[in-house]
Design a protein around this motif. Sequence first.
Motif, PDB file in Angstrom:
ATOM      1  N   THR A 130      30.250  15.755  57.305  1.00  0.00           N
ATOM      2  CA  THR A 130      29.508  16.079  58.517  1.00  0.00           C
ATOM      3  C   THR A 130      28.221  15.284  58.556  1.00  0.00           C
ATOM      4  N   LEU A 131      27.526  15.330  59.686  1.00  0.00           N
ATOM      5  CA  LEU A 131      26.222  14.702  59.857  1.00  0.00           C
ATOM      6  C   LEU A 131      25.214  15.793  60.156  1.00  0.00           C
ATOM      7  N   VAL A 132      24.027  15.720  59.597  1.00  0.00           N
ATOM      8  CA  VAL A 132      23.037  16.776  59.823  1.00  0.00           C
ATOM      9  C   VAL A 132      22.263  16.516  61.109  1.00  0.00           C
ATOM     10  N   ALA A 133      21.884  17.596  61.778  1.00  0.00           N
ATOM     11  CA  ALA A 133      21.230  17.481  63.079  1.00  0.00           C
ATOM     12  C   ALA A 133      19.737  17.190  62.973  1.00  0.00           C
ATOM     13  N   ASN A 134      19.096  17.646  61.901  1.00  0.00           N
ATOM     14  CA  ASN A 134      17.653  17.462  61.767  1.00  0.00           C
ATOM     15  C   ASN A 134      17.324  16.019  61.382  1.00  0.00           C
ATOM     16  N   SER A 135      16.580  15.339  62.230  1.00  0.00           N
ATOM     17  CA  SER A 135      16.286  13.919  61.994  1.00  0.00           C
ATOM     18  C   SER A 135      15.303  13.698  60.856  1.00  0.00           C
ATOM     19  N   GLY A 136      14.688  14.786  60.371  1.00  0.00           N
ATOM     20  CA  GLY A 136      13.758  14.651  59.256  1.00  0.00           C
ATOM     21  C   GLY A 136      14.436  14.664  57.903  1.00  0.00           C
ATOM     22  N   ALA A 137      15.736  14.893  57.882  1.00  0.00           N
ATOM     23  CA  ALA A 137      16.472  14.957  56.616  1.00  0.00           C
ATOM     24  C   ALA A 137      16.559  13.577  55.969  1.00  0.00           C
ATOM     25  N   ASP A 138      16.694  13.583  54.670  1.00  0.00           N
ATOM     26  CA  ASP A 138      16.856  12.339  53.908  1.00  0.00           C
ATOM     27  C   ASP A 138      18.338  11.973  53.902  1.00  0.00           C
ATOM     28  N   THR A 139      18.717  11.034  54.755  1.00  0.00           N
ATOM     29  CA  THR A 139      20.128  10.669  54.873  1.00  0.00           C
ATOM     30  C   THR A 139      20.497   9.463  54.012  1.00  0.00           C
ATOM     31  N   ALA A 140      19.618   9.124  53.071  1.00  0.00           N
ATOM     32  CA  ALA A 140      19.928   8.011  52.160  1.00  0.00           C
ATOM     33  C   ALA A 140      21.172   8.325  51.335  1.00  0.00           C
ATOM     34  N   GLY A 141      21.465   9.621  51.189  1.00  0.00           N
ATOM     35  CA  GLY A 141      22.624  10.033  50.417  1.00  0.00           C
ATOM     36  C   GLY A 141      23.922  10.043  51.196  1.00  0.00           C
ATOM     37  N   TYR A 142      23.882   9.672  52.460  1.00  0.00           N
ATOM     38  CA  TYR A 142      25.112   9.600  53.239  1.00  0.00           C
ATOM     39  C   TYR A 142      26.091   8.615  52.594  1.00  0.00           C
ATOM     40  N   THR A 143      27.368   8.952  52.646  1.00  0.00           N
ATOM     41  CA  THR A 143      28.397   8.020  52.213  1.00  0.00           C
ATOM     42  C   THR A 143      28.528   6.912  53.267  1.00  0.00           C
ATOM     43  N   ALA A 144      29.252   5.855  52.917  1.00  0.00           N
ATOM     44  CA  ALA A 144      29.497   4.778  53.878  1.00  0.00           C
ATOM     45  C   ALA A 144      30.190   5.328  55.120  1.00  0.00           C
ATOM     46  N   LEU A 145      31.083   6.319  54.929  1.00  0.00           N
ATOM     47  CA  LEU A 145      31.806   6.917  56.045  1.00  0.00           C
ATOM     48  C   LEU A 145      30.843   7.660  56.974  1.00  0.00           C
ATOM     49  N   GLN A 146      29.912   8.420  56.386  1.00  0.00           N
ATOM     50  CA  GLN A 146      28.931   9.143  57.190  1.00  0.00           C
ATOM     51  C   GLN A 146      28.022   8.185  57.957  1.00  0.00           C
ATOM     52  N   LYS A 147      27.598   7.121  57.294  1.00  0.00           N
ATOM     53  CA  LYS A 147      26.732   6.146  57.973  1.00  0.00           C
ATOM     54  C   LYS A 147      27.460   5.523  59.165  1.00  0.00           C
ATOM     55  N   LYS A 148      28.721   5.203  58.963  1.00  0.00           N
ATOM     56  CA  LYS A 148      29.500   4.625  60.055  1.00  0.00           C
ATOM     57  C   LYS A 148      29.702   5.643  61.173  1.00  0.00           C
ATOM     58  N   ALA A 149      29.883   6.913  60.804  1.00  0.00           N
ATOM     59  CA  ALA A 149      30.056   7.974  61.802  1.00  0.00           C
ATOM     60  C   ALA A 149      28.790   8.141  62.638  1.00  0.00           C
ATOM     61  N   ALA A 150      27.632   8.078  61.973  1.00  0.00           N
ATOM     62  CA  ALA A 150      26.365   8.181  62.699  1.00  0.00           C
ATOM     63  C   ALA A 150      26.213   7.012  63.669  1.00  0.00           C
ATOM     64  N   GLU A 151      26.640   5.834  63.254  1.00  0.00           N
ATOM     65  CA  GLU A 151      26.570   4.665  64.128  1.00  0.00           C
ATOM     66  C   GLU A 151      27.517   4.821  65.323  1.00  0.00           C
ATOM     67  N   LEU A 152      28.695   5.416  65.078  1.00  0.00           N
ATOM     68  CA  LEU A 152      29.650   5.627  66.161  1.00  0.00           C
ATOM     69  C   LEU A 152      29.053   6.558  67.215  1.00  0.00           C
ATOM     70  N   VAL A 153      28.464   7.663  66.771  1.00  0.00           N
ATOM     71  CA  VAL A 153      27.831   8.588  67.713  1.00  0.00           C
ATOM     72  C   VAL A 153      26.691   7.873  68.431  1.00  0.00           C
ATOM     73  N   GLY A 154      25.958   7.053  67.682  1.00  0.00           N
ATOM     74  CA  GLY A 154      24.846   6.324  68.270  1.00  0.00           C
ATOM     75  C   GLY A 154      25.257   5.352  69.351  1.00  0.00           C
TER      76      GLY A 154
END
Length: 443
Positions: free
Chosen positions: A366-390
């Motif tokens: 999943t992706l977290v809704a709070n933009s203040g979270a530290d998303t450096a720990g996202y997997t490559a899949l999560q990062k790509k998912a965030a880009e897709l939503v973006g």
Amino acid sequence: MSRPRSQAEYLARLVPPSVAGLNRRSLLAGAAGAGALLGTGLLAGCGDSDSGSGGDAKSVSLGSNQSDPKPKDVVAKVMDGFKTSAGVTVNINTVDHNTFQENINNYLQGKPDDVFTWFAGYRMRFFAAKGLAGDLSDVWGKLDGYSDAFKKASTGDDGKQYFVPASYYPWAVFYRKSVWQQRGYQVPKTLDDLNTLGAQMKKDGLSPIAFADKDGWPAMGTFDILNLRINGYQFHVDLMAGKEAWTSDKVKKVFDTWAGLLPLHQPDSLGRTWQEAAQSLQQKKSGMYLLGLFVAQQFSGADLEDLDFFTFPEIDSTIGAKALDAPIDGYMMARKPKSKDAAEKLLTYLGSKDAANITVKNDPSTLVANSGADTAGYTALQKKAAELVGSATEIAQFLDRDTRPDFASTVIIPALQQFIKNPKDIGGLLTSIENQKKSIFTS
């Protein structure tokens, strides 16, 4: 429409569809069955709907639909974080996801838990309008890290907030990179490409598209994406709001297109859960799977690293392939929690970056809704998912969250399952849906 340049702009397009005159029609059609479930404690809350804001502030109850192992474990870790932070114990009442959804109306009218998991948008507003949820405007006064779009998705028809977003996830077509590399498969850009790829996968001994609809809701994702690709986002919004006819040529084209794709889908889907379909992808028996990012729950280690996705391909070049489903999950409060103070403390914590950071560390699905979270720990899949939503130009919440709960559960679920069993009588099916829609939306 120009491509947005920041996450704030991306999420600004995540505004729930406006549905005028929210109807008060009761959801008690299944009250007898639901009452039986309540009687056995399957969805009986720990709270007391008749008590006020007092109670033991050292504990608070949570009704959770996160029944699968991974998300259940993540919820427990987040609640442990709250206990460490506030010294308040959370008593978690976990119920099977589908049981929770099917009986939510009776649950909220009985003695629900102080706080409960639920969804943003229409499904939140429906219960807020019925007076079955607590006002969280004060909690929102203490939150930061949320865009205006997330706040709008948490706001009822009266302008008050009733929901705290925790996470969101896009729907896409998932596949295993190693299988595709071995076979030389290429990501399809058009519907014709998808059909050609599916035919090749069949020749190679794979089920082209993993598919499951035992629980009723997964097929809604297929309908959504075809409708978005064929008719566009605004038609989706209007159809879900009851403003467009299900008997129209536009809807018929969605089902005609779907019927053409059904031979590529894994057979016997009505007897299979989404987890079982995901396992067929994990076991390299299926070539791809249209589902939410939560499919990652069925993968781990090297298998998870091997997982990739693409957005569903274009069908109409004038519409493109930029719209998608990206539902928001989060929390609400009972209308009369046994301890309002403790419930609000918990909800404030659940909306914090600290809670989001725990989720990032423990949940790759999943992706977290709070933009203040530290998303450096996202997997490559999560990062790509965030880009897709973006990169999405429009974001829908998912069929059963963008329309009336009773219409989704009593009409659409059985209709889609009937279509999967017999895709030949599309006209009769759509006439039936339209007649039931008129009855529900005008009552």
